[in-house]
Motif scaffolding. Structure first.
Motif, PDB file in Angstrom:
ATOM      1  N   UNK A   1       1.614  -8.626 -29.390  1.00 39.94           N
ATOM      2  CA  UNK A   1       0.962  -9.726 -30.102  1.00 39.94           C
ATOM      3  C   UNK A   1       1.450 -11.061 -29.533  1.00 39.94           C
ATOM      4  N   UNK A   2       0.640 -12.119 -29.754  1.00 44.88           N
ATOM      5  CA  UNK A   2       1.023 -13.456 -29.265  1.00 44.88           C
ATOM      6  C   UNK A   2       2.442 -13.810 -29.700  1.00 44.88           C
ATOM      7  N   UNK A   3       2.778 -13.481 -30.958  1.00 42.76           N
ATOM      8  CA  UNK A   3       4.067 -13.921 -31.515  1.00 42.76           C
ATOM      9  C   UNK A   3       5.263 -13.282 -30.813  1.00 42.76           C
ATOM     10  N   UNK A   4       5.022 -12.223 -30.055  1.00 47.88           N
ATOM     11  CA  UNK A   4       6.151 -11.547 -29.389  1.00 47.88           C
ATOM     12  C   UNK A   4       6.228 -11.838 -27.880  1.00 47.88           C
ATOM     13  N   UNK A   5       5.328 -12.694 -27.396  1.00 45.54           N
ATOM     14  CA  UNK A   5       5.357 -12.982 -25.949  1.00 45.54           C
ATOM     15  C   UNK A   5       6.714 -13.559 -25.555  1.00 45.54           C
ATOM     16  N   UNK A   6       7.204 -14.513 -26.354  1.00 47.93           N
ATOM     17  CA  UNK A   6       8.516 -15.126 -26.038  1.00 47.93           C
ATOM     18  C   UNK A   6       9.622 -14.065 -25.999  1.00 47.93           C
ATOM     19  N   UNK A   7       9.583 -13.159 -26.942  1.00 44.15           N
ATOM     20  CA  UNK A   7      10.590 -12.089 -26.991  1.00 44.15           C
ATOM     21  C   UNK A   7      10.593 -11.302 -25.670  1.00 44.15           C
ATOM     22  N   UNK A   8       9.398 -10.952 -25.184  1.00 44.30           N
ATOM     23  CA  UNK A   8       9.329 -10.111 -23.984  1.00 44.30           C
ATOM     24  C   UNK A   8       9.564 -10.896 -22.692  1.00 44.30           C
ATOM     25  N   UNK A   9       9.319 -12.204 -22.730  1.00 39.01           N
ATOM     26  CA  UNK A   9       9.538 -13.004 -21.513  1.00 39.01           C
ATOM     27  C   UNK A   9      10.997 -12.975 -21.063  1.00 39.01           C
ATOM     28  N   UNK A  10      11.916 -12.807 -22.009  1.00 38.04           N
ATOM     29  CA  UNK A  10      13.339 -12.845 -21.625  1.00 38.04           C
ATOM     30  C   UNK A  10      13.752 -11.664 -20.734  1.00 38.04           C
TER      31      UNK A  10
END
Ligand SMILES: CC(C)(COP(=O)(O)OP(=O)(O)OC[C@H]1O[C@@H](n2cnc3c(N)ncnc32)[C@H](O)[C@@H]1OP(=O)(O)O)[C@@H](O)C(=O)NCCC(=O)NCCS
Length: 233
Positions: free
Chosen positions: A206-215
């Motif tokens: 989901x959009x809200x987890x993109x930041x989480x996975x970018x790391x």
């Protein structure tokens, strides 16, 4: 670095794939028309792995300190995930340790009997080097509290390469915010890249987890889309 590209089809594999065994007759495998799955798979496959869905030594061979991208504070690793916790492959008895209840915190699990669980486990275990279902167990509680899966696809393209997909990532409500999601993602990403030798890894979120996975190094791929259709089964 060990790559695991070459996957010989052993006899038990051939048997449930219904491949001709050399005498002109296909192997009988006890599949029912309804499920199209083997009703009983050869137990020696899972016993070879001592009840694990993949070889646990994979987790000890991840180049964690050299290659980890995300920041961990305090420092944890696949071999030291935190007090009372262990990170390991899924085991054949993990349906008794709340694995399915954990998955229900991610999506609909539906009815999965003990036999369904075992059959599905054995199908995955019999696909060598393909299903790296990984869990975190709270050993004192005897409960599985986090999981994620690396699925490896074998290709003819990219010099007969392998690509990895991350699927079914979830940490139990009570254990969130303790870096366990990060630990699972970093572990499987490093495993896919360095231990399996994938040329590409991907996941859907989901959009809200993109930041989480970018790391962990994942990026949106502009111009490419994720298409799907669903079927009533
Ligand atoms: C997403 C999930 C696996 C994260 O697990 P977790 O163990 O709580 O995560 P961590 O403690 O490792 O969190 C690490 C970082 O990610 C961030 N993060 C965690 N969950 C997040 C979320 N839902 N959205 C955005 N950021 C999130 C945290 O703020 C933290 O950031 P920091 O390191 O800068 O402080 C967990 O929230 C979960 O199981 N959610 C429900 C199922 C789900 O959505 N799975 C993903 C399907 S694609």
């Amino acid at each position: 670095m060990s790559t695991e590209k070459s996957v010989p089809i052993d006899e038990s594999h051939a048997r449930w794939m219904n491949i001709d065994n050399g005498d002109g007759k296909p192997y009988g495998d006890g599949r029912t028309e309804k499920s199209n799955k083997p009703s009983s798979l050869e137990p020696e496959n899972t016993s070879l792995l001592d009840g694990n869905i993949y070889d646990p030594t994979m987790l000890a061979n991840i180049p964690w300190s050299q290659e980890s991208q995300a920041k961990f504070k305090p420092g944890i690793s696949p071999t030291s995930p935190g007090v009372g916790l262990v990170l390991r492959p899924l085991r054949i008895e993990d349906d008794q340790k709340g694995f399915l209840t954990l998955l229900a915190m991610l999506t609909s699990v539906g009815h999965v009997s003990a036999e369904d669980f075992r059959n599905q486990f054995e199908v995955m275990a019999m696909c060598p080097n393909s299903y790296y279902v990984t869990v975190i167990e709270d050993v004192e509680q005897g409960r599985v509290v986090g999981c994620a899966t690396l699925i490896v696809e074998y290709k003819f393209i990219h010099s007969a390469g392998t690509r990895g997909r991350i699927e079914d990532v979830v940490v139990s409500d009570a254990y969130r915010g303790r870096q366990l999601g990060k630990l699972l993602l970093e572990t499987l990403t490093l495993m896919g890249r360095h231990n399996v030798g994938c040329y590409k890894m991907s996941l859907e979120c989901k959009d809200s987890l993109i930041k989480f996975y970018e790391q962990f190094g994942y990026e949106k791929d502009p111009g490419n889309n994720y298409l799907q259709q669903r079927f009533k089964v």
